[in-house]
Design an enzyme around this catalytic site. Sequence first.
Site, short mmCIF file in Angstrom:
data_model
loop_
_atom_site.label_atom_id
_atom_site.label_comp_id
_atom_site.label_asym_id
_atom_site.label_seq_id
_atom_site.Cartn_x
_atom_site.Cartn_y
_atom_site.Cartn_z
N SER A 65 0.85 -1.19 0.00
CA SER A 65 0.00 0.00 0.00
C SER A 65 0.88 1.24 0.00
CB SER A 65 -0.86 0.01 1.27
OG SER A 65 -1.44 1.27 1.47
N TYR A 121 -1.64 -0.60 10.51
CA TYR A 121 -1.82 -1.13 9.15
C TYR A 121 -0.66 -0.66 8.26
CZ TYR A 121 -3.91 -1.58 4.47
OH TYR A 121 -4.15 -1.87 3.14
N LYS A 181 2.24 -2.84 6.22
CA LYS A 181 2.46 -2.73 4.78
C LYS A 181 3.92 -2.36 4.46
CE LYS A 181 -1.58 -3.84 3.12
NZ LYS A 181 -1.73 -4.99 2.19
#
Length: 253
Positions: free
Chosen positions: A146, A159, A163
């Site tokens: 991401s 998160y 990533k």
Amino acid sequence: TSVLGRFTGKTAIVTASTDGIGFAIAQRLGQDGAHVVISSRKEANVNKTVDMLKEQKLSASGVVCHVGKGSDRAKLLEQVKSVHGRADILVCNAAVNPYFGPMLGTPENAVDKIFEVNVKSTFMLIKESVPLLQAGTNPSILVVSSIAAYHSMDFLGMYSVSKTALVALTKTLAPELGPMNIRINCLSPGIIKTKFSSALWKDPALHKQFLKQVPLGRVGLPEDCGNVAAHMCSDDAAYMTGESVVVSGGMPS
């Protein structure tokens, strides 16, 4: 629709491929001739997606797989081995984000879940797939990361860290997989219009704020990722490994 046929005769496994970016990647690989193995946690979603791809005259089959469960991963790979004898493409797309808020407020069970699914499961599936990939032709692994890996986003702290770990995983595995003739690269999408990212584009104020950071002035579509992913998995990218490609409409990374 592509008629390139560059994956004719190849088998591609795509995790979390019943909607969003995973589906767009699977669909594009299928349009380019691959047999696509769809996988996701819910049987109804897997069946629906396989039927949808078959209606488009694409070659597809499906296996229910929660990537966090070793027994599910084993079942997925066993199914591919028994039917196809090999895998040529592995796309690791499964990810979760159970918490949205300040990073210091992240509960421990959310930290565990994020790393369990986003990082550990990705590594384990790659590790367990190596024998199948070695039996394939010019095999390729694509890890979906991401833009948050490079440019941490508000309320997506842990998160984002997971990533970033996937970019490092890709770089660290590339020299080990290279001598086996297996390439591994990373796709890092920006804000793409999917259910997963709906918190970022459904709210008009947030949406407007995000678009200020996007030089192309729009939220990305899943196909924007599917098209780049197919290129990265193909022999057109044969001399590329250990890299991360950002698909973000120009958002700084």
